[in-house]
Design a protein around this motif. Structure first.
Motif, PDB file in Angstrom:
ATOM      1  N   CYS A  94      60.936   0.624  48.793  1.00 46.10           N
ATOM      2  CA  CYS A  94      60.218   0.675  50.064  1.00 46.10           C
ATOM      3  C   CYS A  94      58.732   0.960  49.850  1.00 46.10           C
ATOM      4  O   CYS A  94      57.883   0.433  50.560  1.00 46.10           O
ATOM      5  CB  CYS A  94      60.820   1.740  50.979  1.00 46.10           C
ATOM      6  SG  CYS A  94      62.456   1.324  51.590  1.00 46.10           S
ATOM      7  N   LEU A  95      58.420   1.773  48.869  1.00 45.95           N
ATOM      8  CA  LEU A  95      57.030   2.089  48.566  1.00 45.95           C
ATOM      9  C   LEU A  95      56.294   0.839  48.097  1.00 45.95           C
ATOM     10  O   LEU A  95      55.169   0.565  48.541  1.00 45.95           O
ATOM     11  CB  LEU A  95      56.970   3.177  47.501  1.00 45.95           C
ATOM     12  CG  LEU A  95      55.605   3.782  47.219  1.00 45.95           C
ATOM     13  CD1 LEU A  95      55.089   4.497  48.461  1.00 45.95           C
ATOM     14  CD2 LEU A  95      55.703   4.752  46.062  1.00 45.95           C
ATOM     15  N   PHE A  96      56.920   0.050  47.236  1.00 43.33           N
ATOM     16  CA  PHE A  96      56.292  -1.184  46.756  1.00 43.33           C
ATOM     17  C   PHE A  96      56.202  -2.252  47.827  1.00 43.33           C
ATOM     18  O   PHE A  96      55.327  -3.113  47.786  1.00 43.33           O
ATOM     19  CB  PHE A  96      57.032  -1.733  45.531  1.00 43.33           C
ATOM     20  CG  PHE A  96      56.796  -0.938  44.294  1.00 43.33           C
ATOM     21  CD1 PHE A  96      55.515  -0.672  43.838  1.00 43.33           C
ATOM     22  CD2 PHE A  96      57.856  -0.430  43.569  1.00 43.33           C
ATOM     23  CE1 PHE A  96      55.277   0.067  42.689  1.00 43.33           C
ATOM     24  CE2 PHE A  96      57.651   0.316  42.422  1.00 43.33           C
ATOM     25  CZ  PHE A  96      56.360   0.572  41.981  1.00 43.33           C
ATOM     26  N   LEU A  97      57.085  -2.203  48.819  1.00 43.80           N
ATOM     27  CA  LEU A  97      57.065  -3.182  49.909  1.00 43.80           C
ATOM     28  C   LEU A  97      56.205  -2.730  51.074  1.00 43.80           C
ATOM     29  O   LEU A  97      56.204  -3.347  52.130  1.00 43.80           O
ATOM     30  CB  LEU A  97      58.494  -3.462  50.384  1.00 43.80           C
ATOM     31  CG  LEU A  97      59.402  -4.163  49.375  1.00 43.80           C
ATOM     32  CD1 LEU A  97      60.826  -4.236  49.916  1.00 43.80           C
ATOM     33  CD2 LEU A  97      58.878  -5.557  49.080  1.00 43.80           C
ATOM     34  N   ASN A  98      55.477  -1.635  50.900  1.00 44.47           N
ATOM     35  CA  ASN A  98      54.582  -1.102  51.922  1.00 44.47           C
ATOM     36  C   ASN A  98      55.307  -0.634  53.179  1.00 44.47           C
ATOM     37  O   ASN A  98      54.798  -0.776  54.283  1.00 44.47           O
ATOM     38  CB  ASN A  98      53.500  -2.124  52.297  1.00 44.47           C
ATOM     39  CG  ASN A  98      52.148  -1.721  51.792  1.00 44.47           C
ATOM     40  OD1 ASN A  98      51.987  -0.621  51.294  1.00 44.47           O
ATOM     41  ND2 ASN A  98      51.181  -2.617  51.920  1.00 44.47           N
ATOM     42  N   GLU A  99      56.484  -0.106  53.029  1.00 42.07           N
ATOM     43  CA  GLU A  99      57.237   0.468  54.134  1.00 42.07           C
ATOM     44  C   GLU A  99      57.165   1.983  53.997  1.00 42.07           C
ATOM     45  O   GLU A  99      58.065   2.626  53.455  1.00 42.07           O
ATOM     46  CB  GLU A  99      58.698  -0.010  54.108  1.00 42.07           C
ATOM     47  CG  GLU A  99      58.874  -1.493  54.322  1.00 42.07           C
ATOM     48  CD  GLU A  99      58.507  -1.908  55.741  1.00 42.07           C
ATOM     49  OE1 GLU A  99      58.637  -1.084  56.666  1.00 42.07           O
ATOM     50  OE2 GLU A  99      58.079  -3.050  55.909  1.00 42.07           O
ATOM     51  N   GLY A 100      56.102   2.574  54.478  1.00 39.97           N
ATOM     52  CA  GLY A 100      55.830   3.988  54.266  1.00 39.97           C
ATOM     53  C   GLY A 100      56.877   4.912  54.860  1.00 39.97           C
ATOM     54  O   GLY A 100      57.334   5.862  54.212  1.00 39.97           O
TER      55      GLY A 100
ATOM     56  N   ALA B 265      60.099   4.685  52.961  1.00 38.11           N
ATOM     57  CA  ALA B 265      59.953   5.310  51.641  1.00 38.11           C
ATOM     58  C   ALA B 265      60.019   6.831  51.758  1.00 38.11           C
ATOM     59  O   ALA B 265      60.673   7.492  50.944  1.00 38.11           O
ATOM     60  CB  ALA B 265      58.643   4.882  50.994  1.00 38.11           C
TER      61      ALA B 265
END
Length: 88
Positions: free
Chosen positions: A58-64, A67
């Protein structure tokens, strides 16, 4: 280290087990990697590892928010790994 007579007695017990039930003796003497991991890793730790991987994804997919939620779940599972859960 055990005294000599205790080691001798243990060898005798082991030999009796091999003579009486060779299949059981073989199963007790063999350890598999899967069996070792299964004994050492609990379901809670497996869930914590999955939640940690999900948090990184989630962090790499920009889902703060996702994440942070997954990271909080990972932290909770790691902190609670020594807690006992008793079912009624």
């Amino acid at each position: 280290m055990l005294p000599r007579d205790e080691r001798r007695r243990l060898r005798e017990i082991e030999q009796q087990l091999v003579d009486e039930d060779p299949k059981l003796a073989r199963r007790l003497s063999q350890t598999s990697t899967f069996g070792y991991l299964r004994a050492r890793v609990s379901a809670r730790m497996t869930l914590a590892a999955c939640a940690g991987v999900l948090s990184l994804m989630c962090l790499f997919l920009n889902e703060g928010a996702a994440a942070l939620t997954a990271a909080a779940l990972t932290g909770f599972l790691l902190i609670s790994r020594t807690w006992r859960i008793e079912l009624l």
